[in-house]
Design an enzyme around this catalytic site. Sequence first.
Site, PDB file in Angstrom:
ATOM      1  N   LYS A 195       0.836  -1.214   0.000  1.00 33.60           N
ATOM      2  CA  LYS A 195       0.000   0.000   0.000  1.00 33.60           C
ATOM      3  C   LYS A 195       0.863   1.254   0.000  1.00 33.60           C
ATOM      4  O   LYS A 195       0.419   2.322  -0.457  1.00 33.60           O
ATOM      5  CB  LYS A 195      -0.985  -0.008   1.172  1.00 33.60           C
ATOM      6  CG  LYS A 195      -0.371  -0.175   2.551  1.00 33.60           C
ATOM      7  CD  LYS A 195       0.103   1.094   3.199  1.00 33.60           C
ATOM      8  CE  LYS A 195       0.818   0.805   4.494  1.00 33.60           C
ATOM      9  NZ  LYS A 195       1.340   1.995   5.164  1.00 33.60           N
ATOM     10  N   ARG A 260       3.768   9.717   4.969  1.00 35.71           N
ATOM     11  CA  ARG A 260       5.016  10.179   4.352  1.00 35.71           C
ATOM     12  C   ARG A 260       5.129   9.694   2.902  1.00 35.71           C
ATOM     13  O   ARG A 260       5.721  10.381   2.066  1.00 35.71           O
ATOM     14  CB  ARG A 260       6.213   9.739   5.181  1.00 35.71           C
ATOM     15  CG  ARG A 260       6.396   8.248   5.296  1.00 35.71           C
ATOM     16  CD  ARG A 260       7.433   7.845   6.315  1.00 35.71           C
ATOM     17  NE  ARG A 260       6.967   8.034   7.679  1.00 35.71           N
ATOM     18  CZ  ARG A 260       7.587   7.546   8.747  1.00 35.71           C
ATOM     19  NH1 ARG A 260       8.703   6.864   8.602  1.00 35.71           N
ATOM     20  NH2 ARG A 260       7.116   7.743   9.965  1.00 35.71           N
ATOM     21  N   VAL A 284      11.781   7.879   6.801  1.00 28.27           N
ATOM     22  CA  VAL A 284      11.885   6.823   5.795  1.00 28.27           C
ATOM     23  C   VAL A 284      10.628   6.792   4.926  1.00 28.27           C
ATOM     24  O   VAL A 284       9.514   6.875   5.433  1.00 28.27           O
ATOM     25  CB  VAL A 284      12.083   5.453   6.475  1.00 28.27           C
ATOM     26  CG1 VAL A 284      12.063   4.330   5.442  1.00 28.27           C
ATOM     27  CG2 VAL A 284      13.393   5.432   7.253  1.00 28.27           C
TER      28      VAL A 284
END
EC number: 1.1.1.94
Length: 339
Positions: A195, A260, A284
């Site tokens: 995802k 993010r 990250v």
Amino acid sequence: MTKIAVLGNGSWGSVLGSMLADNGNDVTLYGNIESVNEEINKTHTNSHYMKDWKLNENAKATGDLEEALNGAELVLFVLPTKAVRIVAKNVRKVLDKTGAKPLLVTATKGIEPGTKKLISEILTEEVYPNDEDKIVAISGPSHAENVAQKDLTAIACASTDEENAKKVQKIFSNDYVRFYTNDDLVGVEVGGAVKNVIAIAAGILVGQGYGDDAKAALMTRGLAEITRLGVNYFGAKPMTFSGLSGIGDLIVTCTSVNSRNWRAGKQIGEGKSLDYVLKNMGQVVEGATTVKAVHELSEEKNIDMPICDAIYRVLYENTDVAEEIKQMMGRDPKPEIRL
């Protein structure tokens, strides 16, 4: 009370560690940034990753892996995918010395490039060879920022051993996060990992100026790709992808500004390079790593994953975003439902 070692004190690791301490457990967070460890221990904050938030005061932090693992009955991995294997090797060394056999739980969502292994497979290889039953994966719609504020959510905890899944369910559940057991370990992991790639695509659409219809279509077709990969390569159960670790996690990751991967995609859609985005994110972006493994898997097994393949080309072959979208919409007609 359960003694828990949380490996990784970034945003999600800190929030999960604090939540587990809220639940009355003895929690030690392990991380390799000493200033973060000192801040957690002195002020119960982690401003490097989470602004204006305090951890439960009973959660401790250390940079010493042996100290973190000492007496731990449960070890929670909340690390970037690229760090899991090396840390797992070090965990094995410590456990071999002590003879301890803690339950291992992974909250990391990724697929290792090169080996194309899921996190549970890495942990089995490096810590408990031939004993996958001692691994549990947790995954679902759960951004650190929301759980930190005790917003309500639900998460799947999956294991090949039902009793171990139930143990995690009992230890982790509280009045703001509800855990559901699942016996499809690989399916839960695939949903959580892939995802992130679709979320990058969703961000790109927004960066290109597309609206809600386009995003909804992308998410739906993205779920089809995730399911196809999970079922045809990993042997996952199709229904898993209709659950919390599938559609649930996909929705929140493709629509929230806290994602993010979505934020990275939006910047790429606006014309920024991947190098620029990764240098400036400060966190990250797992989807940028996972897409490499997904691309290899789709080619190896000839699995139709046009969205993921397009994201790979945009990120690593520098193809034009607008041209990729045009080609996507001009593909040969296909039936909607197929594995």
